[in-house]
Structures are given as structure tokens and as C-alpha cells.
Design a protein around this motif. Structure first.
Motif, short mmCIF file in Angstrom:
data_model
loop_
_atom_site.label_atom_id
_atom_site.label_comp_id
_atom_site.label_asym_id
_atom_site.label_seq_id
_atom_site.Cartn_x
_atom_site.Cartn_y
_atom_site.Cartn_z
N GLY A 74 -12.20 6.36 6.28
CA GLY A 74 -10.78 4.81 6.32
C GLY A 74 -11.01 3.94 6.24
O GLY A 74 -10.34 2.74 5.82
N PRO A 81 -3.28 -0.09 2.48
CA PRO A 81 -2.12 0.61 2.39
C PRO A 81 -2.49 1.23 1.43
O PRO A 81 -2.95 2.73 0.94
CB PRO A 81 -0.91 0.62 3.02
N TYR A 84 -5.20 3.98 1.01
CA TYR A 84 -5.36 5.40 1.39
C TYR A 84 -4.46 6.49 0.89
O TYR A 84 -3.69 6.79 0.81
CB TYR A 84 -4.28 5.38 3.38
N SER A 85 -5.24 6.81 -0.14
CA SER A 85 -4.94 7.69 -1.46
C SER A 85 -5.53 9.11 -1.37
O SER A 85 -6.75 9.57 -1.08
CB SER A 85 -5.00 6.80 -2.59
N PHE A 89 -8.90 10.14 -0.28
CA PHE A 89 -9.42 10.87 0.47
C PHE A 89 -10.12 12.18 0.65
O PHE A 89 -11.32 12.42 0.73
CB PHE A 89 -8.27 12.12 1.49
N LEU A 110 -7.86 10.13 10.45
CA LEU A 110 -7.77 8.92 9.80
C LEU A 110 -8.05 7.11 11.06
O LEU A 110 -7.71 7.85 11.71
CB LEU A 110 -5.77 8.88 9.38
N PRO A 113 -5.99 3.50 10.85
CA PRO A 113 -5.56 2.69 9.54
C PRO A 113 -4.76 2.25 9.98
O PRO A 113 -4.61 1.79 10.74
CB PRO A 113 -4.74 3.55 8.84
N VAL A 117 0.15 2.68 7.46
CA VAL A 117 -0.13 3.95 6.58
C VAL A 117 0.91 5.41 7.79
O VAL A 117 1.47 5.62 6.52
CB VAL A 117 -1.53 3.90 6.62
N SER A 120 4.12 6.13 5.73
CA SER A 120 3.55 6.62 5.01
C SER A 120 3.60 8.21 4.50
O SER A 120 2.58 8.92 4.81
CB SER A 120 2.50 5.95 3.99
N GLU A 122 3.61 9.67 1.85
CA GLU A 122 2.45 10.54 0.51
C GLU A 122 1.31 10.42 0.87
O GLU A 122 0.74 11.06 0.58
CB GLU A 122 2.97 9.05 -0.22
N VAL A 123 1.17 9.68 2.68
CA VAL A 123 -0.42 9.81 2.93
C VAL A 123 -0.19 11.01 3.78
O VAL A 123 -1.40 11.84 3.63
CB VAL A 123 -0.36 8.48 4.41
N SER A 126 -0.30 14.35 1.39
CA SER A 126 -2.39 13.71 0.39
C SER A 126 -3.48 14.59 2.11
O SER A 126 -3.74 16.01 1.70
CB SER A 126 -2.64 12.63 0.37
#
Length: 317
Positions: A74, A81, A84-85, A89, A110, A113, A117, A120, A122-123, A126
Motif C-alpha cells: 500500500g 484512498p 486501495y483498489s 492489490f 495494509l 493506510p 481506508v 471502506s 470495498e477495500v 477486495s
């Protein structure tokens, strides 16, 4: 974290960069000494020496079963932010897999971060995908702040939280360690010797190399100042060490004493001191075998913190 780890591990930042140069032969000798002394957990990161630390660790652990290698990701791009996709990754973990020479990474964290983050969905979805794809076996986070640690612990997929914890950084004892214990999340105690301050080897005349972060990041010029001497002013830290030295038992070094204090904190899974040579690695590992510190000693350590250190650092992280 899904497998047993020695309570004293080895942090491999020193084997990459930012602490002055360490040759590959010296790095391998240090790793071998740590493993011979019972260490089974090695912590590195993709940015330590731009992958050099991972490569050295990877070449060392090849053919040696029973070792857990944790890495971090990271910080190869700006810490914003949107970086951090899932695509990043995948790219970062693919690079670490190549550096370490493995199909599946044991633990990916991570790497400190930005705070958003941790909030999130979504993070963390993922990261779950990376596990499903068998790029990684488990994931965790390395944090700067207590609130970040608590947010991560609340995530069901988080296996571990890496946080600065030492005799100069007591705040995690209040909420983070109890929350981790309740959630079954591992605690990896980093910067356990406050960048060497708690080794007792430094004084007002100590100088550090130009490429050593204890020289160039003393005031947070390059990254969070809490990473260098745990954010404690150098002269204040020296005074605190002088007050702690009389508490160190005979036959025990100041560094072992500092590590022993961390080992005794409930919910600590593994402590990751760095080492630049085999002697340091062996001495650090031996701290796990020392007799417990007395309640009186623990009280005196807390008193030194309250008087000298707490005003500088307690409310910052």
C-alpha cells in the motif's frame, strides 16, 4: 492468525533499507540466528529496500517449513484512498509473491493506510477476493492510530492488527488489546524497542547514518514521526531509559527487558524486533524465556511513562 507463531518474531525492515546498509550475507546470517533461536514469524514489506527485504527473506525461507512470513502493501503509490483498489492489490501481491517466491502469501497487511481506508467496505471486500483467489492466506492491517486499530478489529475478515506497542507507547493497552482478544484478532507489536532507544545503547553523542531514518525522519520529515523513536523526543527518551535501567534484572539486557514487558501484555500474539546481526537476533529471541517481571516493576515502568512520555505521545496516536 490461523497458525502458531513464536511470541518473539523478527522485523525485516533493517534487512532492506532505511537503517544503513546490511549485506545479503549478513541478512541471511541474522535470519538463520533468529530461526535457530526459535523464531518462526518474519515480518517484511514490499517497500523495504524496494523489495530487497522480501527477496532476501524469500531466498532464506525457501525449503524451510514451519515459518510464517508476513508482508505489507500500500505504500508503492501515494497513500490516498482511491489507490486501495482490487487492481492495485492484485498487482502489489503479485510482486510480493514473486519477490518471496511463493504462490500464496501467508499474511498481507495494509501498510498504515490513510484513516478513511479503514471505513471502506470495498477495500475489505477486495481483500476477501485476494483470499478467494489464493493470492493470500489471510490479511491484516498495520496502523498508526488506536482508532484505526479498533475500526479494523471490527471487520470480520481481519486476522491481525500491527501496532506500535512498547514501554513508551502504552495507549493500545486501554482498548485495542482487549478488543482484539474479544474478537480473536492477532496483535503484532511493532517498533518494540522504540527504534533502538529502549536498547539502552544510545546517549546524547550517538549519531546515525544519513540513510538511517533515525537521522532523516526525527521530526516526521519523510513519514509519520511516530515510526521514529515512537514519536518520543530523543533526549526525553534517553532520560526515560536511564530511569528504567535500575529495574533491569541481573543478566538481562535493557532490550530484553523491554521485549519481556511486551510479551507479558495480554492479547499480544507476536513482537517483531528488528536485528542487524546474529547476536541481536539471538538476544531478542531469548527474551521469551525470561522470568516474568514483578508487579512492582510493571508499576514503575508505567510511572516513568506517565511522568515523561505520556505528555508527548499519548494523545497523538
Amino acid at each position: 492468525m490461523g497458525r502458531d507463531a513464536s511470541v518473539i518474531g523478527l522485523g525485516a525492515w533493517q534487512l532492506g533499507a532505511d537503517w544503513g546498509d546490511v549485506s545479503e550475507a549478513d541478512a541471511h546470517a541474522t535470519l538463520q540466528a533468529a530461526v535457530d533461536a526459535g523464531v518462526t514469524f518474519i515480518d517484511t514489506a514490499d517497500v523495504y529496500g524496494d523489495g530487497r527485504s522480501e527477496q532476501i527473506v524469500g531466498s532464506f525461507v525457501k525449503g524451510k517449513p514451519g515459518l510464517t512470513v508476513a508482508t505489507k502493501m500500500g505504500r508503492r503509490l501515494p497513500q490516498v484512498p482511491e489507490n486501495y483498489s482490487l487492481d492495485n492489490f492484485r498487482a502489489w501481491t503479485d510482486r510480493s509473491r514473486a519477490n518471496l517466491g511463493v504462490e500464496t502469501l501467508d499474511l498481507v497487511q495494509l501498510h498504515c493506510p490513510p484513516t478513511p481506508v479503514f471505513h471502506s467496505d470495498e477495500v475489505f471486500e477486495s481483500l476477501d477476493v485476494l483470499v478467494q483467489e489464493k493470492r493470500i492466506s489471510a490479511y491484516g492491517v498495520s496502523v498508526e492510530k488506536v482508532d484505526e486499530a479498533l475500526a479494523a478489529i471490527a471487520r470480520p475478515g481481519v486476522a491481525s492488527v500491527q501496532i506500535i506497542l512498547n514501554a513508551f507507547r502504552l495507549k493500545p493497552l486501554e482498548r485495542v488489546l482487549p478488543a482484539a482478544a474479544e474478537a480473536g484478532v492477532g496483535i503484532i507489536a511493532r517498533v518494540p524497542l522504540a527504534s533502538g532507544l529502549l536498547s539502552g545503547r544510545y546517549d546524547e553523542n550517538t549519531t546515525f547514518a544519513a540513510d538511517d531514518h533515525r537521522n532523516y525522519n526525527r521530526h516526521g520529515e519523510s513519514f509519520d514521526v511516530g515510526e521514529t523513536f515512537s514519536g518520543v523526543d530523543f533526549s526525553t527518551g534517553l532520560e526515560a531509559v536511564r530511569r528504567l535501567l535500575p529495574l533491569v534484572p541481573d543478566g538481562v539486557t535493557m532490550a530484553q527487558f523491554a521485549l519481556r514487558w511486551i510479551v507479558e501484555q495480554p492479547a499480544v500474539t507476536v513482537v517483531i524486533p528488528g536485528a542487524r546481526n546474529p547476536e541481536q537476533a539471538r538476544a531478542n529471541a531469548h527474551a521469551a524465556d525470561l522470568a516474568p517481571l514483578s508487579p512492582e516493576t510493571l508499576e514503575k515502568i508505567a510511572a516513568v511513562y506517565d511522568e515523561l512520555i505520556r505528555p508527548q505521545v499519548h494523545d497523538k496516536w
